[in-house]
Design a protein around this motif. Structure first.
Motif, PDB file in Angstrom:
ATOM      1  N   SER A  67       0.828  -1.202   0.000  1.00 37.67           N
ATOM      2  CA  SER A  67       0.000   0.000   0.000  1.00 37.67           C
ATOM      3  C   SER A  67       0.867   1.258   0.000  1.00 37.67           C
ATOM      4  O   SER A  67       0.596   2.214  -0.732  1.00 37.67           O
ATOM      5  CB  SER A  67      -0.925  -0.012   1.219  1.00 37.67           C
ATOM      6  OG  SER A  67      -1.686   1.156   1.281  1.00 37.67           O
ATOM      7  N   GLU A  74       1.865   7.076  -6.899  1.00 42.88           N
ATOM      8  CA  GLU A  74       0.661   7.702  -7.452  1.00 42.88           C
ATOM      9  C   GLU A  74       0.986   8.767  -8.491  1.00 42.88           C
ATOM     10  O   GLU A  74       0.339   8.855  -9.526  1.00 42.88           O
ATOM     11  CB  GLU A  74      -0.195   8.308  -6.336  1.00 42.88           C
ATOM     12  CG  GLU A  74      -1.004   7.278  -5.596  1.00 42.88           C
ATOM     13  CD  GLU A  74      -1.880   7.888  -4.530  1.00 42.88           C
ATOM     14  OE1 GLU A  74      -3.029   7.442  -4.403  1.00 42.88           O
ATOM     15  OE2 GLU A  74      -1.413   8.803  -3.810  1.00 42.88           O
ATOM     16  N   GLN A 119      -5.204   2.344 -12.085  1.00 39.84           N
ATOM     17  CA  GLN A 119      -6.524   2.566 -11.489  1.00 39.84           C
ATOM     18  C   GLN A 119      -6.850   1.454 -10.502  1.00 39.84           C
ATOM     19  O   GLN A 119      -7.397   1.700  -9.434  1.00 39.84           O
ATOM     20  CB  GLN A 119      -7.604   2.655 -12.570  1.00 39.84           C
ATOM     21  CG  GLN A 119      -8.982   3.004 -12.024  1.00 39.84           C
ATOM     22  CD  GLN A 119      -9.000   4.322 -11.265  1.00 39.84           C
ATOM     23  OE1 GLN A 119      -8.440   5.314 -11.724  1.00 39.84           O
ATOM     24  NE2 GLN A 119      -9.618   4.324 -10.099  1.00 39.84           N
ATOM     25  N   LYS A 120      -6.490   0.239 -10.855  1.00 36.27           N
ATOM     26  CA  LYS A 120      -6.705  -0.890  -9.947  1.00 36.27           C
ATOM     27  C   LYS A 120      -5.921  -0.681  -8.645  1.00 36.27           C
ATOM     28  O   LYS A 120      -6.403  -0.974  -7.550  1.00 36.27           O
ATOM     29  CB  LYS A 120      -6.261  -2.188 -10.638  1.00 36.27           C
ATOM     30  CG  LYS A 120      -6.566  -3.442  -9.875  1.00 36.27           C
ATOM     31  CD  LYS A 120      -6.166  -4.679 -10.685  1.00 36.27           C
ATOM     32  CE  LYS A 120      -6.397  -5.948  -9.933  1.00 36.27           C
ATOM     33  NZ  LYS A 120      -5.960  -7.133 -10.698  1.00 36.27           N
ATOM     34  N   HIS A 122      -5.092   2.311  -7.372  1.00 33.80           N
ATOM     35  CA  HIS A 122      -5.788   3.375  -6.638  1.00 33.80           C
ATOM     36  C   HIS A 122      -6.990   2.808  -5.882  1.00 33.80           C
ATOM     37  O   HIS A 122      -7.226   3.188  -4.732  1.00 33.80           O
ATOM     38  CB  HIS A 122      -6.254   4.477  -7.596  1.00 33.80           C
ATOM     39  CG  HIS A 122      -5.163   5.364  -8.086  1.00 33.80           C
ATOM     40  ND1 HIS A 122      -4.512   6.268  -7.282  1.00 33.80           N
ATOM     41  CD2 HIS A 122      -4.597   5.474  -9.320  1.00 33.80           C
ATOM     42  CE1 HIS A 122      -3.592   6.897  -7.983  1.00 33.80           C
ATOM     43  NE2 HIS A 122      -3.620   6.438  -9.230  1.00 33.80           N
ATOM     44  N   ASP A 123      -7.725   1.915  -6.547  1.00 28.67           N
ATOM     45  CA  ASP A 123      -8.876   1.293  -5.895  1.00 28.67           C
ATOM     46  C   ASP A 123      -8.445   0.493  -4.666  1.00 28.67           C
ATOM     47  O   ASP A 123      -9.112   0.518  -3.628  1.00 28.67           O
ATOM     48  CB  ASP A 123      -9.618   0.372  -6.871  1.00 28.67           C
ATOM     49  CG  ASP A 123     -10.253   1.148  -8.029  1.00 28.67           C
ATOM     50  OD1 ASP A 123     -10.412   2.389  -7.904  1.00 28.67           O
ATOM     51  OD2 ASP A 123     -10.564   0.511  -9.051  1.00 28.67           O
ATOM     52  N   LEU A 124      -7.315  -0.198  -4.772  1.00 28.51           N
ATOM     53  CA  LEU A 124      -6.810  -0.973  -3.640  1.00 28.51           C
ATOM     54  C   LEU A 124      -6.397  -0.056  -2.489  1.00 28.51           C
ATOM     55  O   LEU A 124      -6.679  -0.349  -1.322  1.00 28.51           O
ATOM     56  CB  LEU A 124      -5.630  -1.850  -4.062  1.00 28.51           C
ATOM     57  CG  LEU A 124      -5.036  -2.716  -2.957  1.00 28.51           C
ATOM     58  CD1 LEU A 124      -6.045  -3.750  -2.470  1.00 28.51           C
ATOM     59  CD2 LEU A 124      -3.781  -3.397  -3.432  1.00 28.51           C
ATOM     60  N   GLN A 126      -7.635   2.884  -1.743  1.00 36.08           N
ATOM     61  CA  GLN A 126      -8.863   3.375  -1.109  1.00 36.08           C
ATOM     62  C   GLN A 126      -9.510   2.294  -0.250  1.00 36.08           C
ATOM     63  O   GLN A 126      -9.983   2.565   0.852  1.00 36.08           O
ATOM     64  CB  GLN A 126      -9.832   3.874  -2.171  1.00 36.08           C
ATOM     65  CG  GLN A 126      -9.354   5.146  -2.835  1.00 36.08           C
ATOM     66  CD  GLN A 126     -10.227   5.565  -4.012  1.00 36.08           C
ATOM     67  OE1 GLN A 126     -11.127   4.829  -4.417  1.00 36.08           O
ATOM     68  NE2 GLN A 126      -9.943   6.742  -4.551  1.00 36.08           N
ATOM     69  N   ALA A 127      -9.507   1.063  -0.740  1.00 35.44           N
ATOM     70  CA  ALA A 127     -10.080  -0.042   0.036  1.00 35.44           C
ATOM     71  C   ALA A 127      -9.291  -0.270   1.323  1.00 35.44           C
ATOM     72  O   ALA A 127      -9.876  -0.500   2.388  1.00 35.44           O
ATOM     73  CB  ALA A 127     -10.114  -1.310  -0.808  1.00 35.44           C
ATOM     74  N   ARG A 130     -10.166   2.494   3.769  1.00 32.38           N
ATOM     75  CA  ARG A 130     -11.486   2.276   4.360  1.00 32.38           C
ATOM     76  C   ARG A 130     -11.417   1.175   5.410  1.00 32.38           C
ATOM     77  O   ARG A 130     -12.006   1.283   6.489  1.00 32.38           O
ATOM     78  CB  ARG A 130     -12.504   1.919   3.280  1.00 32.38           C
ATOM     79  CG  ARG A 130     -13.011   3.108   2.492  1.00 32.38           C
ATOM     80  CD  ARG A 130     -14.252   2.758   1.690  1.00 32.38           C
ATOM     81  NE  ARG A 130     -14.086   1.568   0.860  1.00 32.38           N
ATOM     82  CZ  ARG A 130     -13.652   1.571  -0.407  1.00 32.38           C
ATOM     83  NH1 ARG A 130     -13.325   2.697  -0.994  1.00 32.38           N
ATOM     84  NH2 ARG A 130     -13.543   0.439  -1.080  1.00 32.38           N
TER      85      ARG A 130
END
Length: 150
Positions: A67, A74, A119-120, A122-124, A126-127, A130
């Motif tokens: 992460s 980024e 993008q995948k 970035h999604d990870l 954010q997950a 969260r």
């Protein structure tokens, strides 16, 4: 022989005192030099190294490291920047980059020699954020106000 001994012991600065005096001077000089080196090195570390938290080098999970690497890439990052910021050896870095690239989370741009988060990826990120927010202990419930164990 006794005459030599008597002359040396009668002299106010006999050989033994001279050796002790030289030893004391060399110890004092070494302590002074050591203090100067410590002072300079701490100033240099203060200039270049970020302030570190206590337990900074604790065990980090693979997810935390991955992460962090994705966050670092980024806006595009050189291999060395990712390595230094993530505190990884070159072998560890190679392994993580291979894993992240194979899973489509990070990509390498050979034109500018930088790694970019996909993008995948970035999604990870954010997950993960969260999830980390969801498992943070609530300060009120951690004080025993939840009624558990009462």
């Amino acid at each position: 022989m006794d005459d030599l001994h008597n002359r040396l012991s009668a002299h106010p600065h006999n050989v033994a005192d001279m050796h002790l005096s030289n030893d004391r001077q060399s110890v004092d000089q070494r302590e002074t030099v050591g203090a100067n080196i410590t002072s300079v090195s701490s100033r240099i570390e203060g200039l270049h190294a970020p302030k570190r938290r206590k337990n900074h080098f604790r065990y980090r999970s693979r997810q935390e490291i991955a992460s962090f690497m994705l966050k670092e890439a980024e806006s595009g990052a050189l291999r060395s920047r990712i390595q230094y910021r993530a505190y990884l050896s070159s072998q560890q870095l190679k392994s993580y980059l291979e894993f992240l690239t194979a899973n489509g989370l990070i990509e390498y741009n050979s034109n500018d020699r930088r790694y970019y988060t996909t993008q995948k990826g970035h999604d990870l990120i954010q997950a993960c954020e969260r999830l980390a927010g969801a498992i943070q202990p609530n300060t009120e419930s951690s004080r025993g106000e939840s009624g558990v164990g009462s």
